[in-house]
Design an enzyme around this catalytic site. Structure first.
Site, PDB file in Angstrom:
ATOM      1  N   ALA A 164       0.798  -1.220   0.000  1.00 23.08           N
ATOM      2  CA  ALA A 164       0.000   0.000   0.000  1.00 23.08           C
ATOM      3  C   ALA A 164       0.830   1.268   0.000  1.00 23.08           C
ATOM      4  CB  ALA A 164      -0.942  -0.005   1.211  1.00 23.08           C
ATOM      5  N   CYS A 290      15.106  -0.734   1.731  1.00 27.11           N
ATOM      6  CA  CYS A 290      15.308  -1.864   2.626  1.00 27.11           C
ATOM      7  C   CYS A 290      16.788  -2.158   2.838  1.00 27.11           C
ATOM      8  CB  CYS A 290      14.591  -3.100   2.083  1.00 27.11           C
ATOM      9  SG  CYS A 290      12.798  -2.911   2.032  1.00 27.11           S
TER      10      CYS A 290
END
Length: 347
Positions: A164, A290
């Site tokens: 999302a 990340c």
């Protein structure tokens, strides 16, 4: 001077539609697994959102399994399957695959056996878009969803990963899209939620925001918003690729996401560029979010054939519908001024 955010591939600003949907969902008290009226109301919200997300990504007739994000969806899709992939995949997918597939200098992956392959739709660092062969086992659709015209059903992949917060929704919610009839082994045990594929009480607030953001994102796409974003990205690309800088615009010969620019500046380390621009008021990245905080050359660029020193000199600028022409030109001016200073010191 206010800061300028140019790291949309890491995460996007929360859309007003998503915020409003989340605030409304906070008033639902029931557990969606409960059979009373309050529980049924919560369950109805989840199922309505599931249908809205399926429609937004063109997955009618497929299963949408809510997860905590694309990383969990990758584990659910890839664990124990022995899939092949390339070193351009996101870490969340690469962790489960063997990384043996070859990559050309433009970042395109050669696939031998689609049914045993995980292949992303678009790369978060370079923006390079892959031609997905029919029958791909797993595809990371995260960066493409909302930016590129796509439909899960005509892509022909068995499973797709979405998140999302890459399209204006909240962090901490994503989904695995599964072609109906496929078996998926649950990684989280202890409950029958999500068709038995993911135990745990659903994140109702996050799901509501996800659905609202997905609907808004596809409306933007249909209205040509991302074509305008591409024009601004190209202005930035031209400004930073001027002959005086001798930079390398990565993936420029391939199809790219409309908002992404990966640039190598010889003689200037990527993490140093990020820090310098941060101090100047600009948020950019040296690679996948990340992997932030890790001083290492991008394995994505190394897979494309760049030497370690060049791969370590790359930055990623990723913009969005709120980014203006003036903002990218201000960035180009600040970046160019600092790069000239770095090169003069090295001379």
């Amino acid at each position: 001077m206010s800061r300028i955010y140019l790291d949309w591939n890491a995460t996007t600003p929360l859309r007003p539609e998503a915020r409003a949907a989340m605030v409304a969902a906070m008033d639902l008290v029931g557990n969606p697994s409960s059979v009373h009226a309050e529980g049924r109301a919560a369950k109805a919200l989840i199922e309505r959102a599931r249908g809205q997300i399926a429609a937004a990504i063109g997955a009618e007739g497929a299963d949408v399994v809510f997860t905590s994000g694309a990383t969990e969806a990758a584990a659910l899709a890839c664990a124990g399957r022995g899939l092949a992939s390339a070193d351009v995949e996101h870490d969340s997918v690469a962790a489960w695959c063997d990384g043996s597939l070859p990559v050309d200098q433009a970042g395109r992956v050669a696939v031998a056996d689609p049914a045993q392959t995980a292949l992303q739709l678009a790369n978060s660092e370079t923006g390079v878009v892959q031609d997905l062969p029919a029958g791909i086992a797993v595809s990371d659709l995260t960066q493409g969803f909302g930016k590129l015209p796509l439909a899960f059903n005509w892509l022909g992949c068995e499973m797709g990963l979405v998140s999302a917060h890459k399209l204006g929704g909240p962090k901490g919610i994503g989904a695995l899209v599964v072609r109906r009839g496929l078996e998926v082994a649950s990684q989280l045990k202890g409950g029958g939620q999500e068709m038995g594929r993911r135990a745990g009480t659903e994140n109702i607030i996050g799901i509501a925001g996800f659905a609202a953001a997905a609907q808004a994102a596809v409306r933007d796409l249909a209205n040509g918003v991302w074509e305008q974003v591409a024009e601004i990205r190209n202005i930035l690309d031209s400004a930073l690729s001027a002959a005086e800088f001798e930079t390398i615009s990565v993936g420029k010969s391939a199809s790219r996401l409309p908002n992404t620019l990966c640039l190598i500046a010889p003689g200037w380390k990527g993490e140093t560029q990020v820090m310098a621009m941060d101090l100047a008021g600009f948020a950019i990245s040296a690679g996948s979010a990340c992997s932030s905080g890790k001083v290492r050359a991008s394995r994505v660029l190394k897979a494309m054939g760049f030497e370690d020193d060049r791969a370590a000199q790359a930055i990623r600028i990723s913009i969005g519908p709120e980014t203006t022409r003036d903002e990218v030109l201000r960035f180009a001016e600040a970046w160019g001024r600092e790069y000239r200073r770095i090169r003069s010191r090295a001379a």
